[in-house]
Each structure stands twice: as C-alpha cells, then as structure tokens.
Design an enzyme around this catalytic site. Structure first.
Site, PDB file in Angstrom:
ATOM      1  N   GLN A   1       0.872  -1.186   0.000  1.00 33.37           N
ATOM      2  CA  GLN A   1       0.000   0.000   0.000  1.00 33.37           C
ATOM      3  C   GLN A   1       0.908   1.235   0.000  1.00 33.37           C
ATOM      4  OE1 GLN A   1      -3.743  -0.309   0.637  1.00 33.37           O
ATOM      5  NE2 GLN A   1      -3.719   1.724  -0.250  1.00 33.37           N
TER       6      GLN A   1
ATOM      7  N   ASP B   1       2.585 -11.041 -13.579  1.00 30.73           N
ATOM      8  CA  ASP B   1       1.960  -9.750 -13.937  1.00 30.73           C
ATOM      9  C   ASP B   1       3.002  -8.816 -14.562  1.00 30.73           C
ATOM     10  OD1 ASP B   1       3.451  -8.694 -11.735  1.00 30.73           O
ATOM     11  OD2 ASP B   1       1.856  -9.329 -10.396  1.00 30.73           O
TER      12      ASP B   1
ATOM     13  N   LYS C   1      -2.153  -9.912 -15.410  1.00 29.90           N
ATOM     14  CA  LYS C   1      -2.957 -10.197 -14.207  1.00 29.90           C
ATOM     15  C   LYS C   1      -3.755  -8.963 -13.822  1.00 29.90           C
ATOM     16  CE  LYS C   1      -1.311 -10.124  -9.723  1.00 29.90           C
ATOM     17  NZ  LYS C   1      -0.381 -10.507  -8.655  1.00 29.90           N
TER      18      LYS C   1
ATOM     19  N   THR D   1      -1.323 -15.588  -0.597  1.00 28.75           N
ATOM     20  CA  THR D   1      -2.382 -16.614  -0.613  1.00 28.75           C
ATOM     21  C   THR D   1      -2.108 -17.680  -1.667  1.00 28.75           C
ATOM     22  OG1 THR D   1      -3.683 -15.463  -2.304  1.00 28.75           O
ATOM     23  CG2 THR D   1      -4.091 -14.855   0.003  1.00 28.75           C
ATOM     24  N   GLY D   2      -1.176 -17.408  -2.576  1.00 35.07           N
ATOM     25  CA  GLY D   2      -0.883 -18.342  -3.664  1.00 35.07           C
ATOM     26  C   GLY D   2      -1.811 -18.161  -4.863  1.00 35.07           C
TER      27      GLY D   2
END
Ligand code: R5P
Length: 295
Positions: A96, A169, A192, A224-225
C-alpha cells in the site's frame, strides 16, 4: 563504518547469525517472552558500546507482532546510544504505497514515521514490492535483490527442458527479465488483474505457446498463492511441461501451498527472508555484501 554488531530479532535469529558470520561481527544476546495477552517483551542482554548495530528482524506473519518487536528493539538500542541499521527482509505494508481507492491509508508513510520515531538511521530490506515505496522513508534505504541467488539455485538444482521464465503480472517484468538474463533463457509476462475491493485475481490466457517447455514463475511475494495458482493454470493450458515457482518472500498464508500444487505447480522455492519449508535460498550474502560496501 565497519566493526558491526548484529542484533537478532526474535523472528530472524538464524538469518542474523548467518549475517554476523559473514561480517565477522559480534552477535548480541536478546531475551524474548510473549505474554498470554499477545504482548511481546524483548530485552537487550548485551551492552551497547559506541558501535553501529545491525538489527535483523523480518516482519512476516504475525506481521504486527514482528514489526512491533523491531520497533521495541530499535527504540532501546537508540536510547542506549547505538546507531541503528535496521534490516527487515520482509517488510509488510509495503504494497500500500499509494491511495488506490479513496480513504485508503498509505501505510508506507506510517511505516516511515514509525521507523524514524524509534531512531532507525538506515534501512535495508529485500525485494521490496516497489522500489518507489522506499522514497517514503527519509533515511538512507536499500532493497537487496534475491533474484541472482534464486537464479543460481534453479540452475544448480533443476535439469530444465527448454526453460522459460514467467512473471505473473506486468509489474514483475523487470524482475523476470533480470532473472532470465542471468540464466540466458526466454521470458514472458502474464496479464494479471486484481479486484481492488475483493482482492480476487484474474490472469489472462497466454497469446503464445509454451508447449513442452519448463516454466519458472518468478515473483516477489507468495501470500495466498492465488497469483501463482492462476498463472500456473494458464501456463499449463498453453502446454507448459513443468511449472516451478520461485519467490523471494514465501509468506504462504493458509492453504497457499496446497492451492498451488493442485493447480499443477511442481515445486515452490523461496528464500529465508521467511523461514518456511520451501525456504531453500539463503539471502544472508546479499545483505552482508551491502554492509561491506558501507565500510
Ligand atoms: C503483487 O503484485 C505481488 O507481486 C504478488 O504477486 C502478490 O502479492 C501475491 O499475492 P497472492 O499470493 O495472494 O496472490
């Protein structure tokens, strides 16, 4: 500078020991206790002499606890007159680094204030999510790269068939390019998108074939994978033979490993910025080398 002392935070003792050995530096003694309500008590057991200290504490989950322990130690060390060089190999809150949606808090700015307030004089991390995020810190800061060490590990431990490196990505394009350059192999970046509210990830199908090739997905963080899972599905649909996932920070929340394996990921490799079963690559040389350049 030189004549370093290394202070091992409770989250990173093994890594701190490795760094101290590489720098031939003394290692401080630290006491640590966790109270039943979740508060940490960290105690400095060695005497601070007029030396620069390298405080090593990665702030992986539970992130707030580990981050706060780093703040406690830095505060005490600077109170005792030490010049604190903080090494936080996994820096949470770094994603962030801007206000993506109205009302969001730029957590990197809060981190910057906290670091200054506890007397950190210099900051080192590893593969920060975006280097621009470091500009929020008004102390000298450096992000070491794990990419050469990951590439070396892959080269020494896998027999790859016509390998191709892939970023999940476009944001990771420079990283995958650097990785592929070291190994002298091709690379590509998948497309992505992430829903800014739910966090749900989508990865578009590839527009080229990777038929019969071994693919190495290179990323900074596996949390989280979900990103690797979706990237692997698309690579397999395009014909990839084996899929290896290499990352700097194996956060691996919940069932991340199982999720990736179910999607067809054959192997997950990470570094010891976070101690996990997949942390095969030791990052201590990249950190120690940086301190050697400081004198
Ligand atoms: C995001 O842009 C990062 O580079 C990682 O791809 C992301 O943080 C991984 O998160 P997850 O494993 O939850 O998909």
């Amino acid at each position: 500078m030189g004549d370093w002392c290394v202070v091992p935070g409770p989250a990173s003792r093994d890594l701190a020991v490795k760094i101290s050995e590489r720098l031939d530096a003394d290692l401080f003694d630290i006491g640590y206790k966790l109270f039943p309500d979740g508060e940490s008590k960290v105690t400095l057991l060695s005497e601070v002499r007029n030396q620069p200290v390298i405080l090593v504490q990665s702030a992986y989950p539970p992130v707030d606890r580990h981050l706060f322990q780093a703040l406690l130690l830095s505060h005490k060390l600077s109170e005792e007159g030490a010049e604190v060089h903080a090494v936080i190999p996994y820096l949470p809150y770094a994603r962030q680094d801007r206000e993506f949606l109205n009302g969001e808090i730029v957590s990197m700015r809060v981190i910057a204030r906290l670091f200054r307030s506890v007397g950190m004089r210099r900051f080192t991390t590893v593969d920060i999510h975006s280097v621009e995020g470091l500009s929020n810190l008004s102390i000298p800061s450096y992000s070491a790269s794990a990419v050469p060490l990951l590439a070396e590990y892959i080269q020494n431990n896998f027999k790859l068939a016509d390998p191709i490196a892939a970023s999940p990505d476009f944001g990771g394009s420079a990283r995958v390019e650097a990785f592929s350059r070291i190994l002298g192999i091709d690379h590509l970046s998948l497309e992505k998108s992430r829903d800014k509210v739910t966090g749900e990830v989508q990865v578009k199908p590839l527009d080229s074939s990777v038929s019969g090739r071994d693919a190495i997905i290179v990323d900074d963080i596996i949390s989280t994978g979900g990103s690797i899972q979706k990237a692997c599905i698309q690579l397999k649909k395009s014909g990839a033979k084996r899929v290896i996932s290499a990352c700097t920070h194996p956060v691996l929340v919940g069932d991340a490993l199982e999720k990736m394996r179910k999607a067809g990921v054959d192997e997950v490799i990470g570094t010891n910025t976070i101690p996990q079963s997949v942390s095969k690559v030791d990052i201590s040389s990249a950190i120690a080398e940086h301190f050697k350049t400081l004198g």
